[in-house]
Scaffold this active site. Structure first.
Site, PDB file in Angstrom:
ATOM      1  N   ASP A   1      -0.804   2.029   2.878  1.00  0.00           N
ATOM      2  CA  ASP A   1      -1.571   0.771   2.887  1.00  0.00           C
ATOM      3  C   ASP A   1      -1.357   0.200   1.488  1.00  0.00           C
ATOM      4  O   ASP A   1      -0.387   0.579   0.804  1.00  0.00           O
ATOM      5  CB  ASP A   1      -3.059   1.038   3.205  1.00  0.00           C
ATOM      6  CG  ASP A   1      -3.835  -0.252   3.464  1.00  0.00           C
ATOM      7  OD1 ASP A   1      -3.694  -0.840   4.538  1.00  0.00           O
ATOM      8  OD2 ASP A   1      -4.585  -0.702   2.561  1.00  0.00           O
TER       9      ASP A   1
ATOM     10  N   LYS B   1      -9.151   5.948   8.271  1.00  0.00           N
ATOM     11  CA  LYS B   1      -8.642   5.243   7.087  1.00  0.00           C
ATOM     12  C   LYS B   1      -9.056   6.037   5.862  1.00  0.00           C
ATOM     13  O   LYS B   1     -10.046   6.784   5.910  1.00  0.00           O
ATOM     14  CB  LYS B   1      -9.235   3.834   7.018  1.00  0.00           C
ATOM     15  CG  LYS B   1      -8.471   2.878   6.150  1.00  0.00           C
ATOM     16  CD  LYS B   1      -7.258   2.277   6.841  1.00  0.00           C
ATOM     17  CE  LYS B   1      -6.390   1.518   5.873  1.00  0.00           C
ATOM     18  NZ  LYS B   1      -5.338   0.747   6.563  1.00  0.00           N
TER      19      LYS B   1
HETATM   20  P1  NDP Z   1       1.107  -3.752  -0.924  1.00  0.00           P
HETATM   21  O1  NDP Z   1       0.439  -2.858  -1.890  1.00  0.00           O
HETATM   22  O2  NDP Z   1       2.557  -3.535  -0.624  1.00  0.00           O
HETATM   23  O3  NDP Z   1       0.947  -5.285  -1.378  1.00  0.00           O
HETATM   24  C1  NDP Z   1      -0.318  -5.846  -1.536  1.00  0.00           C
HETATM   25  C2  NDP Z   1      -0.161  -7.279  -1.972  1.00  0.00           C
HETATM   26  O4  NDP Z   1      -1.437  -7.896  -1.946  1.00  0.00           O
HETATM   27  C3  NDP Z   1       0.351  -7.426  -3.384  1.00  0.00           C
HETATM   28  O5  NDP Z   1       1.063  -8.624  -3.502  1.00  0.00           O
HETATM   29  C4  NDP Z   1      -0.948  -7.480  -4.179  1.00  0.00           C
HETATM   30  O6  NDP Z   1      -0.825  -8.123  -5.428  1.00  0.00           O
HETATM   31  C5  NDP Z   1      -1.833  -8.265  -3.288  1.00  0.00           C
HETATM   32  N1  NDP Z   1      -3.248  -7.887  -3.515  1.00  0.00           N
HETATM   33  C6  NDP Z   1      -3.808  -6.659  -3.398  1.00  0.00           C
HETATM   34  N2  NDP Z   1      -5.114  -6.696  -3.719  1.00  0.00           N
HETATM   35  C7  NDP Z   1      -5.373  -7.964  -4.043  1.00  0.00           C
HETATM   36  C8  NDP Z   1      -6.542  -8.638  -4.461  1.00  0.00           C
HETATM   37  N3  NDP Z   1      -7.714  -7.990  -4.608  1.00  0.00           N
HETATM   38  N4  NDP Z   1      -6.435  -9.978  -4.685  1.00  0.00           N
HETATM   39  C9  NDP Z   1      -5.256 -10.632  -4.501  1.00  0.00           C
HETATM   40  N5  NDP Z   1      -4.115 -10.038  -4.131  1.00  0.00           N
HETATM   41  C10 NDP Z   1      -4.176  -8.736  -3.909  1.00  0.00           C
HETATM   42  O7  NDP Z   1       0.240  -3.681   0.405  1.00  0.00           O
HETATM   43  P2  NDP Z   1       0.652  -4.030   1.899  1.00  0.00           P
HETATM   44  O8  NDP Z   1       1.597  -5.187   1.905  1.00  0.00           O
HETATM   45  O9  NDP Z   1       1.036  -2.782   2.567  1.00  0.00           O
HETATM   46  O10 NDP Z   1      -0.756  -4.454   2.499  1.00  0.00           O
HETATM   47  C11 NDP Z   1      -1.229  -5.799   2.465  1.00  0.00           C
HETATM   48  C12 NDP Z   1      -2.337  -5.970   3.487  1.00  0.00           C
HETATM   49  O11 NDP Z   1      -1.830  -5.650   4.799  1.00  0.00           O
HETATM   50  C13 NDP Z   1      -3.561  -5.075   3.310  1.00  0.00           C
HETATM   51  O12 NDP Z   1      -4.704  -5.757   3.755  1.00  0.00           O
HETATM   52  C14 NDP Z   1      -3.279  -3.909   4.247  1.00  0.00           C
HETATM   53  O13 NDP Z   1      -4.460  -3.257   4.648  1.00  0.00           O
HETATM   54  C15 NDP Z   1      -2.632  -4.652   5.403  1.00  0.00           C
HETATM   55  N6  NDP Z   1      -1.815  -3.840   6.292  1.00  0.00           N
HETATM   56  C16 NDP Z   1      -0.729  -3.153   5.838  1.00  0.00           C
HETATM   57  C17 NDP Z   1       0.052  -2.423   6.716  1.00  0.00           C
HETATM   58  C18 NDP Z   1       1.305  -1.744   6.288  1.00  0.00           C
HETATM   59  O14 NDP Z   1       2.025  -1.252   7.172  1.00  0.00           O
HETATM   60  N7  NDP Z   1       1.641  -1.711   5.009  1.00  0.00           N
HETATM   61  C19 NDP Z   1      -0.314  -2.307   8.133  1.00  0.00           C
HETATM   62  C20 NDP Z   1      -1.434  -3.134   8.536  1.00  0.00           C
HETATM   63  C21 NDP Z   1      -2.160  -3.834   7.623  1.00  0.00           C
HETATM   64  P3  NDP Z   1      -0.993  -7.294  -6.797  1.00  0.00           P
HETATM   65  O15 NDP Z   1       0.319  -6.590  -6.978  1.00  0.00           O
HETATM   66  O16 NDP Z   1      -1.280  -8.291  -7.824  1.00  0.00           O
HETATM   67  O17 NDP Z   1      -2.135  -6.324  -6.579  1.00  0.00           O
END
Ligand code: NDP
Length: 454
Positions: A169, A129
Site C-alpha cells: 500500500d 489491513k
Molecule cells: P505510493 O506510496 O506508491 O504513492 C502514494 C502517492 O500519494 C505519492 O505520490 C504520495 O506523495 C501521495 N501521498 C501519500 N500520502 C499523502 C498525503 N497525506 N497527502 C498528499 N499526498 C499523499 O502508494 P500507492 O500508489 O500504492 O497508493 C495510493 C493510494 O491507492 C492509497 O490510498 C492506497 O491505499 C490506494 N491503493 C493502492 C493499491 C496498490 O495496489 N498499490 C491498491 C488499492 C488501493 P508523497 O511521496 O509526497 O508522500
C-alpha cells in the site's frame, strides 16, 4: 445525519460512542451504513440477526511495538498494526501501509473498506489491513530493511497463506515486500504465498505492479460507456499522486486515448498541457520508483512541465478536465474541489486511492449526475490481481502478462456490472455507484456470515 431508519441510526450511534475520535473509521462506517440500510430494510432477517453490528466490528485488531536501529546506531520505536476485519468468505487479505499518519483509525477504515472490495472481486478473500507510522521517506535501504525485519518478527505469528495474506500500500512496494517475505521465510522456514506483490523471481505475478492503475481505467472505461456513451478518447485527465496507482493509471488512460495533464505528490503538482507522453512517464518512473525523489524534479528534466506548490487555493483539482482520478490518499478531494470540477465541465471522478473524496464531495457529484466511481469498486484491480497471484502460487505456475491482464479486465467489467446493477436497483439514481458497490459487496459477505453464525 442522513440515516433513513432508526435501526441504522442506532447502530451508527453505538459505533461512534465506542470508537470516539476515530475520524477516518467513522467516516467509512457512516458511508457504508447509510448505503446498506435500504438493502437491510428489504431483508428483515439481516436486522433480526444483527448483521450490521456484526459486520462493522473487526474480528481481531493487533497493535505492536517495532524497535529497530538506524544508521547512526540509535534505537527507534514505531507502532505496528494489523486488523483482521472479516474472514467470512476467505482468508484475510489487504495491504500494509507505511506512513507517519498511520493510526488505528486509518487501519480500521482501510480494513472495513477492504472487506467489501475483496467481495466485489468475486475471489475468495476476506478483508484485513495493516501498517505502521514508520516514515520510509529519507531512510536508507538498510534502515528500511531493518525496520521491515523487525516488523515481520512480530507480524509473522498472525499471518499465513491460508490465514492472512498482506500486500503493499502507500510506502510499501517491491523493496519492502522483499524484505518482509525474506524475514517471514527465515522465521517460519516455509516458502509460501504469504505476501502478494512479490518480485517475479520469487513467486510474484506479472501485471501485479500495473493492476490497480490499469484496473481503475478499465472500470472507468465501462462507466464512461454505460453512463455517458463515451470513452477516454480525447479526454483531458487529471490525476493526483505519483506513486504506484497514479503512474499506471496514467499509462493506461493514455493507451486508451486520454490526455493526462497532471500528477502530484504531497508538496505540489505538475501540469503538462500537451499531455504526459510515455517518454515523460518514463522520467516520472525513474524519479519516483528508482530515485525516490519528488515530482517537482520533473519540471527540471522535461520541457513543457510546470510545477505548482499545492496551497489551500492552488490545487490540482483546479486544472480543467473531463475525467479526474484521485490516486494519492484519503480525503484529498474536498467538497469545494468537487464544485470546481463540476463548474469546469468534468464528467467523471474515478477513485484510485482509498476514500480520496470526502463523503459530501461524493454525494455532490452523484447528485449532479457526474460519474463517481467509488474506490472499493474502481481500485479493486490491485487486490484482484493479488488473488490471482495467490492462485498461481497454489498451482506452482505462472501465467503470462496477457493472461493476467485479460483476467483483470474481465474482473473489472464484472465489478462495474455488479455495482451498476445494484445502483439501479437500490441507489438514488443510476449514478449512485457508491450505494451500488457497497450493496453488491455486502450481499455475499452477509450471506456467508449468516451461514457461519459469525
Ligand atoms: P505510493 O506510496 O506508491 O504513492 C502514494 C502517492 O500519494 C505519492 O505520490 C504520495 O506523495 C501521495 N501521498 C501519500 N500520502 C499523502 C498525503 N497525506 N497527502 C498528499 N499526498 C499523499 O502508494 P500507492 O500508489 O500504492 O497508493 C495510493 C493510494 O491507492 C492509497 O490510498 C492506497 O491505499 C490506494 N491503493 C493502492 C493499491 C496498490 O495496489 N498499490 C491498491 C488499492 C488501493 P508523497 O511521496 O509526497 O508522500
Amino acid at each position: 445525519m442522513a440515516f433513513k431508519t432508526e435501526y441504522a441510526k442506532k447502530v451508527y450511534a453505538e459505533l461512534e460512542a465506542k470508537n470516539a475520535g476515530e475520524k477516518e473509521f467513522l467516516q467509512a462506517a457512516k458511508e457504508i451504513t447509510e448505503s446498506l440500510e435500504v438493502y437491510i430494510e428489504k431483508n428483515p432477517k439481516l436486522q433480526e440477526q444483527k448483521i450490521l453490528e456484526r459486520f462493522l466490528e473487526p474480528e481481531r485488531f493487533v497493535q505492536f511495538k517495532v524497535v529497530w536501529v538506524d544508521d547512526k546506531g540509535q534505537f527507534q520505536v514505531n507502532r505496528g498494526f494489523r486488523v483482521q476485519y472479516n474472514s467470512a468468505i476467505g482468508p484475510y487479505k489487504g495491504g500494509l501501509r507505511l506512513h507517519p499518519s498511520v493510526n488505528a483509525s486509518i487501519i480500521k477504515f482501510l480494513g472495513l473498506e477492504q472487506v467489501l472490495k475483496n467481495s466485489l472481486t468475486t475471489l475468495p478473500m476476506g478483508g484485513g489491513k495493516g501498517g505502521s507510522d514508520f516514515d520510509p521517506k529519507g531512510k536508507s535501504d538498510m534502515e528500511v530493511m531493518r525496520f521491515c525485519q523487525s516488523f515481520m518478527t512480530e507480524l509473522y505469528r498472525h499471518i499465513g497463506p491460508d490465514t492472512d495474506v498482506p500486500a503493499g500500500d502507500i510506502g510499501v512496494g517491491g523493496r519492502e515486500i522483499g524484505y518482509l517475505f525474506g524475514q517471514y521465510k527465515r522465521i517460519r522456514d516455509e516458502f509460501t504465498g504469504v505476501l502478494t506483490g512479490k518480485g517475479l523471481s520469487y513467486g510474484g505475478s506479472l501485471a501485479r505492479t500495473q493492476a490497480t492503475g490499469y484496473g481503475l481505467c478499465y472500470y472507468a472505461q465501462e462507466a464512461l460507456k454505460t453512463l455517458k456513451n463515451t470513452s477516454f478518447e480525447g479526454k483531458r485527465v487529471v490525476i493526483s499522486g505519483s506513486g504506484n496507482v497514479a503512474i499506471y493509471a496514467c499509462e493506461k488512460a493514455t493507451q486508451l486515448g486520454g490526455k493526462v495533464i497532471t500528477l502530484s505528490d504531497s508538496n505540489g503538482y505538475v501540469v503538462v498541457e500537451n499531455g504526459i507522453t510515455p517518454e515523460i512517464l518514463a522520467v516520472v518512473k525513474q524519479i519516483k520508483e528508482v530515485e525516490r525523489g519528488r515530482i517537482k524534479e520533473l519540471a527540471n528534466r522535461c520541457p513543457g512541465v510546470v510545477y505548482h506548490e499545492t496551497t489551500a487555493t492552488d490545487r490540482v483539482w483546479n486544472t480543467k478536465c473531463d475525467v479526474a482520478m484521485p490516486c494519492a490518499t484519503q480525503n484529498e478531494l474536498l467538497l469545494k474541489d468537487a464544485e470546481t470540477l463540476v463548474k469546469n465541465g468534468c464528467i467523471a471522478v474515478c477513485e484510485g486511492a482509498n476514500m480520496p473524496s470526502e463523503l459530501e464531495a461524493a454525494k455532490y457529484l452523484i447528485k449532479n449526475e457526474i460519474i463517481f466511481t467509488p474506490a472499493k469498486a474502481s481500485n479493486a484491480g490491485g487486490v484482484a490481481t493479488s488473488g490471482l497471484e495467490m492462485s498461481q502460487n497454489s498451482e506452482r505456475l505462472s501465467w503470462t502478462f496477457e493472461e493476467v491482464d485479460q483476467k483483470l479486465h474481465s474482473i473489472m467489467v464484472n465489478i462495474f456490472n455488479a455495482s451498476y446493477s445494484c445502483a439501479c436497483e437500490y441507489g438514488s439514481s443510476k449514478y449512485d455507484l457508491l450505494t451500488g458497490a457497497n450493496i453488491a459487496g455486502f450481499k455475499k459477505v452477509a450471506e456467508a456470515m449468516v451461514a457461519q453464525a459469525i
